[in-house]
Design a protein around this motif. Structure first.
Motif, PDB file in Angstrom:
ATOM      1  N   PHE A 741       0.814  -1.228   0.000  1.00  0.00           N
ATOM      2  CA  PHE A 741       0.000   0.000   0.000  1.00  0.00           C
ATOM      3  C   PHE A 741       0.843   1.271   0.000  1.00  0.00           C
ATOM      4  N   VAL A 742       2.117   1.171   0.369  1.00  0.00           N
ATOM      5  CA  VAL A 742       2.920   2.367   0.605  1.00  0.00           C
ATOM      6  C   VAL A 742       3.828   2.645  -0.582  1.00  0.00           C
ATOM      7  N   SER A 743       4.349   3.879  -0.620  1.00  0.00           N
ATOM      8  CA  SER A 743       5.231   4.268  -1.716  1.00  0.00           C
ATOM      9  C   SER A 743       6.625   3.652  -1.570  1.00  0.00           C
ATOM     10  N   ASP A 744       7.065   3.411  -0.328  1.00  0.00           N
ATOM     11  CA  ASP A 744       8.385   2.839  -0.076  1.00  0.00           C
ATOM     12  C   ASP A 744       8.239   1.768   0.987  1.00  0.00           C
ATOM     13  N   GLU A 745       8.506   0.505   0.599  1.00  0.00           N
ATOM     14  CA  GLU A 745       8.325  -0.594   1.536  1.00  0.00           C
ATOM     15  C   GLU A 745       9.299  -0.523   2.700  1.00  0.00           C
ATOM     16  N   ASN A 746      10.423   0.174   2.517  1.00  0.00           N
ATOM     17  CA  ASN A 746      11.398   0.290   3.599  1.00  0.00           C
ATOM     18  C   ASN A 746      10.818   1.032   4.788  1.00  0.00           C
ATOM     19  N   LEU A 747       9.863   1.936   4.511  1.00  0.00           N
ATOM     20  CA  LEU A 747       9.231   2.683   5.606  1.00  0.00           C
ATOM     21  C   LEU A 747       8.468   1.738   6.512  1.00  0.00           C
ATOM     22  N   VAL A 748       7.689   0.837   5.930  1.00  0.00           N
ATOM     23  CA  VAL A 748       6.937  -0.126   6.729  1.00  0.00           C
ATOM     24  C   VAL A 748       7.892  -1.048   7.476  1.00  0.00           C
ATOM     25  N   HIS A 749       8.925  -1.497   6.776  1.00  0.00           N
ATOM     26  CA  HIS A 749       9.869  -2.408   7.413  1.00  0.00           C
ATOM     27  C   HIS A 749      10.592  -1.734   8.581  1.00  0.00           C
ATOM     28  N   PHE A 750      10.930  -0.469   8.404  1.00  0.00           N
ATOM     29  CA  PHE A 750      11.642   0.241   9.466  1.00  0.00           C
ATOM     30  C   PHE A 750      10.760   0.388  10.698  1.00  0.00           C
ATOM     31  N   LEU A 751       9.483   0.794  10.507  1.00  0.00           N
ATOM     32  CA  LEU A 751       8.599   0.979  11.656  1.00  0.00           C
ATOM     33  C   LEU A 751       8.303  -0.339  12.348  1.00  0.00           C
ATOM     34  N   LEU A 752       8.075  -1.386  11.579  1.00  0.00           N
ATOM     35  CA  LEU A 752       7.815  -2.685  12.197  1.00  0.00           C
ATOM     36  C   LEU A 752       9.057  -3.198  12.916  1.00  0.00           C
ATOM     37  N   ASP A 753      10.225  -2.943  12.343  1.00  0.00           N
ATOM     38  CA  ASP A 753      11.476  -3.316  12.995  1.00  0.00           C
ATOM     39  C   ASP A 753      11.627  -2.588  14.320  1.00  0.00           C
ATOM     40  N   GLU A 754      11.209  -1.286  14.321  1.00  0.00           N
ATOM     41  CA  GLU A 754      11.270  -0.503  15.560  1.00  0.00           C
ATOM     42  C   GLU A 754      10.316  -1.070  16.602  1.00  0.00           C
ATOM     43  N   ILE A 755       9.158  -1.552  16.172  1.00  0.00           N
ATOM     44  CA  ILE A 755       8.180  -2.101  17.122  1.00  0.00           C
ATOM     45  C   ILE A 755       8.729  -3.371  17.770  1.00  0.00           C
ATOM     46  N   VAL A 756       9.287  -4.266  16.933  1.00  0.00           N
ATOM     47  CA  VAL A 756       9.834  -5.505  17.476  1.00  0.00           C
ATOM     48  C   VAL A 756      11.030  -5.204  18.382  1.00  0.00           C
ATOM     49  N   GLY A 757      11.876  -4.251  17.939  1.00  0.00           N
ATOM     50  CA  GLY A 757      13.033  -3.891  18.761  1.00  0.00           C
ATOM     51  C   GLY A 757      12.632  -3.290  20.086  1.00  0.00           C
ATOM     52  N   SER A 758      11.615  -2.409  20.083  1.00  0.00           N
ATOM     53  CA  SER A 758      11.147  -1.823  21.345  1.00  0.00           C
ATOM     54  C   SER A 758      10.557  -2.882  22.249  1.00  0.00           C
ATOM     55  N   SER A 759       9.837  -3.853  21.656  1.00  0.00           N
ATOM     56  CA  SER A 759       9.290  -4.937  22.470  1.00  0.00           C
ATOM     57  C   SER A 759      10.413  -5.728  23.131  1.00  0.00           C
ATOM     58  N   ALA A 760      11.488  -5.959  22.388  1.00  0.00           N
ATOM     59  CA  ALA A 760      12.622  -6.700  22.963  1.00  0.00           C
ATOM     60  C   ALA A 760      13.268  -5.921  24.096  1.00  0.00           C
ATOM     61  N   HIS A 761      13.397  -4.585  23.932  1.00  0.00           N
ATOM     62  CA  HIS A 761      13.967  -3.755  24.998  1.00  0.00           C
ATOM     63  C   HIS A 761      13.095  -3.787  26.239  1.00  0.00           C
ATOM     64  N   ARG A 762      11.780  -3.940  26.058  1.00  0.00           N
ATOM     65  CA  ARG A 762      10.864  -3.934  27.197  1.00  0.00           C
ATOM     66  C   ARG A 762      10.553  -5.353  27.679  1.00  0.00           C
ATOM     67  N   CYS A 763      11.246  -6.326  27.142  1.00  0.00           N
ATOM     68  CA  CYS A 763      10.937  -7.717  27.462  1.00  0.00           C
ATOM     69  C   CYS A 763      11.800  -8.212  28.642  1.00  0.00           C
ATOM     70  N   LEU A 764      11.152  -8.971  29.568  1.00  0.00           N
ATOM     71  CA  LEU A 764      11.865  -9.523  30.723  1.00  0.00           C
ATOM     72  C   LEU A 764      12.685 -10.751  30.351  1.00  0.00           C
ATOM     73  N   ASP A 765      12.226 -11.480  29.341  1.00  0.00           N
ATOM     74  CA  ASP A 765      12.934 -12.687  28.897  1.00  0.00           C
ATOM     75  C   ASP A 765      12.944 -12.692  27.371  1.00  0.00           C
TER      76      ASP A 765
END
Length: 781
Positions: A741-765
């Motif tokens: 749907f987006v003009s640049d797929e890297n934008l979606v990949h970057f934001l989703l990567d940030e979400i997974v990375g933030s979840s890992a930073h906030r993860c206890l295990d």
């Protein structure tokens, strides 16, 4: 002796002349006419029955030629002698003749004076007032000159008493007012000749005329509806405001348009103006003409000429006409204000034309009067007010059309996707639901645009009647230029275009996270409408207006480029707001899904969460909806594995092999440092930037807002092992569908990567799930 001789000669000559006079008048020595028998002979030249023809015939018969000639000579000598004697007689008695003539004239004057009282009484009895005044004026000076004589004083007193009685009758006749204009004029003229004060006569004349003209004004006022009481006006205003609020306006401060009811007075506007012109204006012109003939244009002689009556009378006439005309104009304007129905404009235009025509007669009769100019201002105000009514009608039509569009968007016959968007995010039936009603939004847009354009053309045709060639005021400089350029172009067309833009922009001022009560589909449709206005509609409408009304660009007018800029600005604001509203709708679902879940104690993920499927479905529906009105747009080239991207628990999948083995809770700073360094060299993403007028740009903006909200919500939560793995599954599922749907797929990949990375930073295990397992779960979901 010589003296005595001369005296005797003078006496002899006088006797001779005296004898000749006696002979001429046929007197004897005693001065009496002798009683002689009158001769009946027609041939007696001194007889009363002398016949010249018979006398000549007798001479021709009885006398010879010589005798005839001798007789002729004799008669010539006698004629000359008589002529000489007569001249001598006249010369010597000239003074006596003159004295005799003067005495005769004086006697005739004395006879006229002695008979004057009786003559005046007779004229008064016969109501021959003009003859009485004329006779009295002839004798007034003589009676005044010899008033010291008792006989003349008596005649003068009798005449004054009679003339005072006559003046009383004239005043009474003047006050009664039952006479014709001619009799009234004669009455005033006679009173002026009787030394009545001119100012008082002017006031009486105008007062009498005012009473008759006020009857005409009262008749006109009876045809006008009385003004409603204040309580009724307030009650009607309350009903209108409540009905407008119930209809659903964009905001509390949005423009409220009122319907324009057509009143039903006793007579239409044309009949009303006709009556006013035929009765009041015609009578006023007659009064002006009569008044001017009596007091202004009438030649004044004697003492009247020195009183400067015309100047005084003209001032009173100007004030009189101005006062009554002001009342008449007030009634006309009140009646014009009742013409609020815009269905038929011809009656009003014809009425104003007739009104303007008849007032020109007043300008000719009364040069310098402000009355014609005041009438012209009424015509201009009426035309301007009519333009305002048409503008209000156009605004009301536009708002009603938007109400119809909103109702159409809410009806079940439209696509389920459209109904879901209008309802603020109801459950969708699936990706295929967007194909249930293709072209519904384009049809609504086309219908709305065509209706607006047709309505504008209809209004311009109605207003064009004001500039028809047979309308007297249409070609006047004080009307045509100002009316066409400022009235029609600026106050009607330009203001309506600006109203469309402004009222559309007000839909962007709705409060609330979900965009208030405005359906997002309506925002999208209005943005396209304003964009079409910018590209073609505005230029077409203004060109049509300029051609029909021959608008002169000498007056300051709004350029087409300015209006196009305002329309594009409104379109941009509406589209940005649409992106924001749709993004917030999806964001709300994502926020609730994150905030209402216990991410620490959750179970091991086996499926993609339902909310992620809902996000994909809603995004697909929005994509279909936007594609109905906007072009595709430009995309960057997609990689072959766009749907197979993997996400690391460390912000960048490319760093995973190097740091995965060393990631332990004892070394969190290294991981954070790595993430921060990666962000420094990443392209900054502006979440709420303006979008372009194409589908790809719109969808990119919506997805940016949604994923950014997802990211911020994740940063506020604490995750367990299975919580982190569920985020991995959800993000991979979103990546599988959102990249297209987006003009640049890297934008979606970057934001989703940030979400997974933030979840890992906030993860206890932080124990990530295997990529192959994630793919199996997402493909099954």
């Amino acid at each position: 002796m010589d003296a005595e001789g001369s005296v005797s000669e003078e006496a002899g000559r006088r006797r001779k002349v005296h004898g000749m006079l006696k002979l001429y008048y046929g007197l004897n020595e005693e001065g009496k006419v002798p009683e002689l028998p009158q001769s009946l002979d027609p041939c007696d030249i001194n007889g009363p029955h002398f016949d010249p023809e018979m006398y000549l015939n007798k001479l021709r018969r009885e006398c010879s030629l010589a005798e005839l000639m001798d007789h002729e000579n004799c008669m010539v000598k006698q004629i000359r002698s008589l002529d000489s004697d007569m001249q001598t007689l006249v010369y010597e008695n000239y003074n006596k003749f003159i004295s005799a003539t003067g005495v005769h004239t004086l006697l005739r004057k004395l006879q006229f004076l002695f008979e004057l009282p009786a003559r005046l009484n007779k004229c008064l009895e016969l109501q021959a007032y003009a003859q009485a005044v004329s006779s009295h004026r002839r004798a007034r000076c003589v009676l005044q000159q010899y008033s010291h004589l008792p006989s003349f004083k008596g005649i003068q007193d009798d005449c004054n008493a009679i003339m005072e009685k006559l003046a009383q009758e004239l005043r009474q006749k003047f006050r009664d007012g039952g006479t014709s204009a001619k009799d009234l004029s004669e009455c005033v003229e006679l009173l002026l000749q009787l030394d009545e004060p001119a100012e008082e006569l002017c006031d009486k004349f105008l007062s009498h005329a005012r009473s008759r003209l006020e009857l005409d004004l009262q008749g006109l006022e009876a045809e006008i509806k009385p003004d409603p009481p204040t309580s009724a006006v307030k009650e009607a205003a309350t009903r209108r405001s409540s009905s407008t609020a119930a209809a659903g306006s964009p905001t509390a401060n949005s423009p409220k348009t009122l319907s324009l009811p057509s009143p039903t007075p006793n007579t239409d506007i044309l009949e009303f103006i006709d009556r006013g012109c035929n009765e009041f204006v015609s009578s006023l012109c007659l009064v002006i003409t009569s008044y001017q003939e009596l007091f202004i244009n009438h030649a004044q002689t004697g003492e009247l000429a020195s009183k400067n009556i015309p100047q005084m009378a003209n001032g009173k006439l100007q004030a009189f006409v101005h006062d009554l005309a002001a009342r008449y104009f007030s009634l006309v304007e009140r009646r014009i204000q009742e013409e609020k129905g815009v269905s038929d404009n011809s009656l009003l235009v014809r009425a104003l034309d007739r009104f303007h025509r008849r007032l020109q007669a007043v300008s000719k009769l009364l040069p310098g009067s402000t009355v014609p100019n005041q009438g012209t201002e009424i015509v201009i105000r009426a035309a301007t007010e009519r333009v305002k009514q048409y503008l209000s009608a156009l605004q009301s039509f536009y708002m009603d059309s938007l109400t119809d569009v909103r109702q159409a968007l809410a009806t079940p016959r439209l696509s389920v996707a459209a109904a879901s968007v209008a309802g603020g995010g109801a459950h969708l039936g699936g990706p295929a639901s967007g194909r249930d009603a293709p072209g519904s939004l384009p049809e609504l847009l086309s219908s709305l645009s065509a209706n607006i354009l047709n309505q504008i053309k209809s209004v311009l045709a109605s207003v064009h009647l004001f500039t028809a060639k047979d309308i007297t005021f249409s070609n006047k400089p004080y009307f045509k230029g100002q009316f066409c350029s400022q009235g029609v172009r600026e106050n009607l067309v330009v203001n309506f275009i600006r109203f469309v833009c402004q009222s559309s922009r007000q839909f962007c001022e709705s409060a609330g996270d979900k965009g208030g009560s405005t359906p997002p589909a309506l925002l999208l449709l209005l943005s396209r409408l304003c964009l079409d206005f910018e590209t073609s509609t505005i230029s077409y409408i203004l060109t049509l207006t300029d051609e029909q009304f021959l608008v002169q660009h000498q007056n300051p007018i709004t350029p087409v480029t300015t209006l196009c800029g305002e329309a594009r600005e409104a379109a941009q604001k509406l589209l940005n707001h649409y992106v924001k509203v749709q993004g917030l709708i999806i964001s709300q679902m994502l926020r609730k899904s994150v905030e209402t879940r216990d991410w620490v104690n959750t179970i091991e993920p086996r499926n993609v969460r339902a909310v992620m499927k809902r996000v994909v479905e809603d995004t697909t529906s929005i994509d279909v909806q936007v594609g109905l009105l906007y072009e595709e747009g430009v995309r960057k080239a997609h990689s072959s594995d766009s749907s197979k991207r993997t996400f690391s628990v460390y912000s960048s999948s490319r760093q995973q092999p190097r740091y995965a083995a060393s990631y332990t809770p004892s070394a969190p700073m290294d991981t954070n440092l790595l993430s921060n360094i990666h962000k420094l060299f990443s392209e900054r993403i502006d979440i709420f930037s303006s979008v372009e007028f194409n589908k790809v740009s719109v969808m990119t903006g919506i997805i940016k807002i949604s994923l950014k909200t997802f990211l911020e919500c994740v940063r506020l939560r604490t995750f367990g092992r299975y919580g982190l793995q569920q985020i991995q599954v959800d993000c991979h599922y979103l990546q599988m569908y959102l990249w297209r749907f987006v003009s640049d797929e890297n934008l979606v990949h970057f934001l989703l990567d940030e979400i997974v990375g933030s979840s890992a930073h906030r993860c206890l295990d932080p124990s990530p799930m295997e990529q192959s397992v994630i793919e199996v779960i997402c493909e099954r979901g």
